[in-house]
Design a protein around this motif. Structure first.
Motif, PDB file in Angstrom:
ATOM      1  N   ARG A   1       6.416  -0.426 -10.889  1.00  0.00           N
ATOM      2  CA  ARG A   1       7.069   0.214  -9.714  1.00  0.00           C
ATOM      3  C   ARG A   1       6.972   1.437 -10.453  1.00  0.00           C
ATOM      4  NH1 ARG A   1       9.009  -3.703  -4.820  1.00  0.00           N
ATOM      5  NH2 ARG A   1       8.471  -1.626  -4.249  1.00  0.00           N
ATOM      6  N   ASP A   2       7.945   2.050  -9.228  1.00  0.00           N
ATOM      7  CA  ASP A   2       8.243   2.955  -8.777  1.00  0.00           C
ATOM      8  C   ASP A   2      10.208   2.948  -8.888  1.00  0.00           C
ATOM      9  OD1 ASP A   2       6.275   5.124  -9.677  1.00  0.00           O
ATOM     10  OD2 ASP A   2       5.826   5.745  -7.247  1.00  0.00           O
TER      11      ASP A   2
ATOM     12  N   ARG B   1      10.001  10.256  -1.092  1.00  0.00           N
ATOM     13  CA  ARG B   1       9.731  10.532  -3.323  1.00  0.00           C
ATOM     14  C   ARG B   1       9.925  12.157  -3.456  1.00  0.00           C
ATOM     15  NH1 ARG B   1       6.582   6.497  -5.475  1.00  0.00           N
ATOM     16  NH2 ARG B   1       6.502   5.010  -3.857  1.00  0.00           N
TER      17      ARG B   1
ATOM     18  N   VAL C   1      12.534   8.504  -6.166  1.00  0.00           N
ATOM     19  CA  VAL C   1      12.058   7.856  -5.595  1.00  0.00           C
ATOM     20  C   VAL C   1      13.309   6.179  -5.112  1.00  0.00           C
ATOM     21  CG1 VAL C   1      11.043   5.455  -5.105  1.00  0.00           C
ATOM     22  CG2 VAL C   1      10.074   7.160  -6.676  1.00  0.00           C
TER      23      VAL C   1
ATOM     24  N   ARG D   1      -5.235  -2.467  -8.343  1.00  0.00           N
ATOM     25  CA  ARG D   1      -3.917  -1.234  -7.431  1.00  0.00           C
ATOM     26  C   ARG D   1      -4.599  -1.137  -5.910  1.00  0.00           C
ATOM     27  NH1 ARG D   1       1.070   0.382  -8.940  1.00  0.00           N
ATOM     28  NH2 ARG D   1       0.937   0.559 -11.350  1.00  0.00           N
TER      29      ARG D   1
ATOM     30  N   ASN E   1       0.674  -1.393   0.420  1.00  0.00           N
ATOM     31  CA  ASN E   1      -0.406   0.062   0.202  1.00  0.00           C
ATOM     32  C   ASN E   1       0.724   1.171   0.284  1.00  0.00           C
ATOM     33  OD1 ASN E   1      -2.216   1.628  -0.150  1.00  0.00           O
ATOM     34  ND2 ASN E   1      -2.038   2.083   2.200  1.00  0.00           N
ATOM     35  N   GLU E   2       1.772   1.509   0.425  1.00  0.00           N
ATOM     36  CA  GLU E   2       2.681   2.212   1.209  1.00  0.00           C
ATOM     37  C   GLU E   2       3.323   2.522   0.313  1.00  0.00           C
ATOM     38  OE1 GLU E   2       2.762   3.335   4.769  1.00  0.00           O
ATOM     39  OE2 GLU E   2       0.551   3.236   5.162  1.00  0.00           O
TER      40      GLU E   2
ATOM     41  N   GLU F   1       5.979  12.195   2.537  1.00  0.00           N
ATOM     42  CA  GLU F   1       6.760  11.341   1.152  1.00  0.00           C
ATOM     43  C   GLU F   1       7.753  11.851   1.279  1.00  0.00           C
ATOM     44  OE1 GLU F   1       5.098   8.813   0.004  1.00  0.00           O
ATOM     45  OE2 GLU F   1       3.078   9.183   0.491  1.00  0.00           O
TER      46      GLU F   1
ATOM     47  N   GLY G   1       4.895   0.352  -2.293  1.00  0.00           N
ATOM     48  CA  GLY G   1       4.518   0.100  -4.417  1.00  0.00           C
ATOM     49  C   GLY G   1       4.526  -0.505  -3.942  1.00  0.00           C
TER      50      GLY G   1
ATOM     51  N   GLY H   1      -3.117   0.678  -2.761  1.00  0.00           N
ATOM     52  CA  GLY H   1      -2.715   2.068  -3.042  1.00  0.00           C
ATOM     53  C   GLY H   1      -1.669   2.266  -4.112  1.00  0.00           C
ATOM     54  N   ARG H   2      -0.167   2.317  -3.279  1.00  0.00           N
ATOM     55  CA  ARG H   2       0.869   2.510  -4.807  1.00  0.00           C
ATOM     56  C   ARG H   2       1.263   1.026  -5.541  1.00  0.00           C
ATOM     57  NH1 ARG H   2       3.336   7.173  -3.881  1.00  0.00           N
ATOM     58  NH2 ARG H   2       2.811   9.081  -2.141  1.00  0.00           N
TER      59      ARG H   2
END
Length: 733
Positions: free
Chosen positions: A553-554, A618, A581, A508, A407-408, A615, A410, A510-511
């Motif tokens: 993904r980031d 990020r 990130v 999906r 969720n947080e 965040e 990713g 969250g992240r």
């Protein structure tokens, strides 16, 4: 000036119908209150009837819409006529008697006698403007007026023209000589409101026809941040076609300055055509690809016939953790496939007896392999794969940590065998669906609409015979509950009954993202007599599935810092956005410098910083390119590594490609302002009448409603509400 107002009615319904409704309500009310009047005194009954009839009368009055008819006084002051000449590039289109539209406008003004042969304009009662992106007073000779505006904004230009009117001046009309091209995309009604509020109609003379421009422009339509060595990557582009009906377009793919693939595309009558190329890279690095359309004969603009994108190729292994509490063939075959995959670094934990698990690590590293206990521990992996009975390996605290990881942070999790948890852990937000445990046997996989464009399912479709040629699955299950944002990627069809149920779903969360497989027997795809070696459909499917999940993904595999760019191609004037990130949040890293180069020349510096206090892992930055061309952004990270991102800035001038005159826009603009579109022969007479004041200056009237007052609606509510309250109080309800 003295004005007088008259009260009139502007009924919503025909007056006769309103009368019939009023009479019916009157009769019904009198009859009803006569019936109930015996239960209360005569005075109470009359009072109730009075409240009800008064309320009904006011409602009928509202329907009749009483209004005041007010005269609008004739404008006073010096009368000014505004004339605007369109000087955008589309006015260079030579389709008016084989001369450019701007030349036709000049000739028309000379024929009308408002401009001398030398191009001078001297009438003090006419205020002259040229307009494109905005309006500006016309100075000098009209003959020397160039049409070089890169866009046309009618709303802004008309507003500027009106604002030029000073005290003691009154605008009579706005006259526009234009082809109607508007790229501001403001509703013409809104623009007309500006002039209507000042009682100034718009008249327009339209120049040009549908236009004969021929143009092919190329734009990259997908952006892939990175791909792996020897992985198939797709480069998609859209060909935007103007005046190319039924043409054959030759398209080439260039790699590092050399043509490697070509396609022939038939335009038919489509305004846009998609093209697609597949490429693979054997080594790591950043590679430049260009999609180029061969110019057509007589094409207007060949500078927009190509588009560039960049492919970042990496070889970092994807870290995968498999947790299985009830071993079965599907998990066993999946572990073996991932062990053979050189893109994957695999850790496995398999429960084979009560409180006894077997740990397998593909890569020899120091330290004991343990099941993650915190979200940070899970975040050391790129993908988590869960089998059945995962509660044998994870407790509630670990499951909560896994949810936080997705969720947080990713992360990505795969439920490879449907329902992963039993008992109290079955209640969780992580699983995208709740599968029915009643299986249907002998089913076959069908790729869904949302899955057809995805690499894992394309790999299946490219297999000999497609999914129909695959072995049957052992079982499938229905869905009891599907959570929001869950998409069905593939379904299972029961061969006996023909019933279709979801087989693979994606959500999906969250992240991050969660994939759930609700069928048994995928391991059968590992047996294919037509394929030699280990590169079976089963291997390719799971290989592409991991890569697809990673692309969303980031963060990049095995990297603390990952730099992402918003797009590989930008229109001049658009900003490029960069996002950094960190896999493991580091509060010490508050900013990271980033340098921008245009070619080899440095053109800017800034820093990636956190914009959200919650965040801190990020960081973001933005950059506005000032010129077209190739750019690269270089970020240097605190751990000594760096990452480079490249992008291309282009400029497409629609004024030279979308040249068809827009008479429909001008018609709406003029009509809603109180004016009209003129024939060229009418321009001279209109300007002459405006100069002599021969336009209709008879005082006009306007209707102003007087019923839409808050107190009236409050009064209606009070009358009807009092009637209801008293009837209830006196026991009549």
């Amino acid at each position: 000036m003295t004005t007088h107002s008259t009260i009139v009615f502007d009924p919503m319904l025909p007056v006769g119908l309103v009368g019939i409704i009023g009479l019916a309500l009157l009769v019904l009310t009198v009859f009803t209150y006569h019936q109930v009047g015996s239960r209360v005194g005569k005075g109470m009954n009359v009072l109730l009837m009075a409240f009800r009839l008064a309320g009904i009368a006011l409602v009928l009055l509202v329907i009749l819409q009483p209004s005041i008819l007010e005269p609008v006084p004739v404008p006073e002051g010096k009368q000014i006529t505004i004339v605007g000449v369109d000087t955008s590039r589309s006015m260079l289109q030579p389709d008016v008697e084989k001369q450019p539209r701007i030349e036709a406008a000049r000739s028309l003004l000379m024929e009308a006698g408002v401009v001398r042969r030398d191009g001078a304009v001297a009438d003090s009662d006419v205020r002259w403007f040229e307009f494109h992106e905005d309006a500006a007073p016309l100075t000098g000779s009209l003959l020397e007026l160039p049409a070089k505006g890169e866009t046309t904004r009618f709303h802004r230009s008309v507003n500027t023209m009106l604002n030029s009117i000073g005290p003691g001046e009154t605008p009579q009309a706005v006259v526009l000589l234009t082809d109607g091209h508007d790229f501001e995309m403001v509703n013409p009604a809104k623009t007309a409101f500006l002039t209507r509020a000042r009682q100034t109609p718009i008249y327009a003379v339209s120049f040009g026809g549908q236009g004969k421009a021929r143009d092919v422009s190329v734009r990259i339509t997908n952006y892939q941040p990175y791909c792996y060595v020897k992985q198939k990557a797709r480069i998609n582009a859209a060909l935007r076609l103007v005046g190319c009906e039924h043409e054959t377009i030759n398209v080439a793919l260039w790699r590092q300055g050399k043509v490697i693939q070509t396609q022939r595309v038939n335009a038919d009558e489509q305004p846009q055509v998609q093209v697609q190329f597949e490429v693979t890279e054997p080594e790591t690095g950043q590679f430049e690809y260009e999609i180029q359309a061969v110019p057509l004969t007589g094409e207007t603009d060949v500078a927009n016939n190509s588009a560039i994108t960049f492919l970042n190729v990496i070889d970092q292994q994807i870290r995968v953790l498999v947790l299985e509490g009830s071993p079965y063939w599907d998990t066993t075959f999946l572990q073996r496939s991932l062990m053979r995959n050189d893109k994957v670094e695999l850790d496995c934990a398999t429960q084979y007896a009560d409180k006894r698990a077997r740990f397998i690590r593909k890569k020899n590293v120091e330290g004991e392999l343990k099941i993650p206990a915190t979200a940070e521990d899970f975040n050391r992996y790129d993908v988590i794969i869960l089998g059945r009975a995962a509660e044998q390996l994870l407790n509630r605290k670990q499951l909560d940590a896994l949810q936080t990881y997705v969720n947080e942070l990713g992360g990505a999790v795969i439920f490879s065998r449907g329902k992963a948890f039993e008992g109290e852990l079955a209640d969780n937000e992580l699983e995208p669906v709740v599968w029915d445990q009643t299986p249907a046997e002998q089913t076959r996989l069908q790729i869904g609409r949302e899955g057809r464009a995805l690499a894992p399912f394309r790999a299946l479709a490219e297999q000999s015979g497609g999914t129909e040629g695959m072995p049957e699955l052992i079982a499938s299950r229905g869905i009891k509950e599907k959570k929001p944002l869950t998409a069905v990627l593939a379904s299972a069809k029961d061969e006996a009954s023909g019933q279709v149920t979801p087989a693979m779903v994606h959500r999906r969360y969250g992240r991050g993202q969660a994939l759930s497989v609700g069928v048994d027997g995928l391991w059968r795809w590992a047996f294919n007599a037509k394929v030699e070696g280990n590169n079976t459909a089963f291997d390719r499917f799971w290989d592409q599935m991991l890569l697809w999940l990673m692309a969303a993904r980031d963060v990049m595999p095995n990297r603390q810092f990952s730099l992402n760019t918003s797009a590989a191609n930008l229109q001049l004037g658009e900003k490029a956005y960069f996002r950094l990130v960190m896999r493991e949040p580091d509060p010490k890293v508050r900013e990271v410098p980033i340098v921008f180069y245009h070619g080899e020349k440095e053109v800017g510096r800034t820093s990636l910083t956190a914009t959200d206090p919650d965040e801190m892992a990020r960081l973001s930055a933005e950059f506005l390119p000032e010129k077209t061309g190739k750019y690269r952004a270089l970020a240097r990270f605190p751990d000594g590594t760096s990452q480079e991102s490249r992008f291309m800035v282009y400029n497409e001038n629609l004024e030279e490609t979308e040249v068809a005159a827009d008479a429909a826009y001008l018609k709406k603009l003029c009509a809603q302002s109180g004016g009209r579109v003129l024939e060229p022969s009418e321009l001279g007479r209109l300007l002459s009448d405006l100069k002599l004041g021969k336009l209709d200056t008879t005082p006009r009237t306007r209707v102003k409603t007087i019923w839409d007052q808050p107190w009236l609606f409050y009064l209606i509510g009070l009358l009807l509400g009092t009637d209801w309250f008293l009837r209830r109080r006196w026991g009549l309800c």
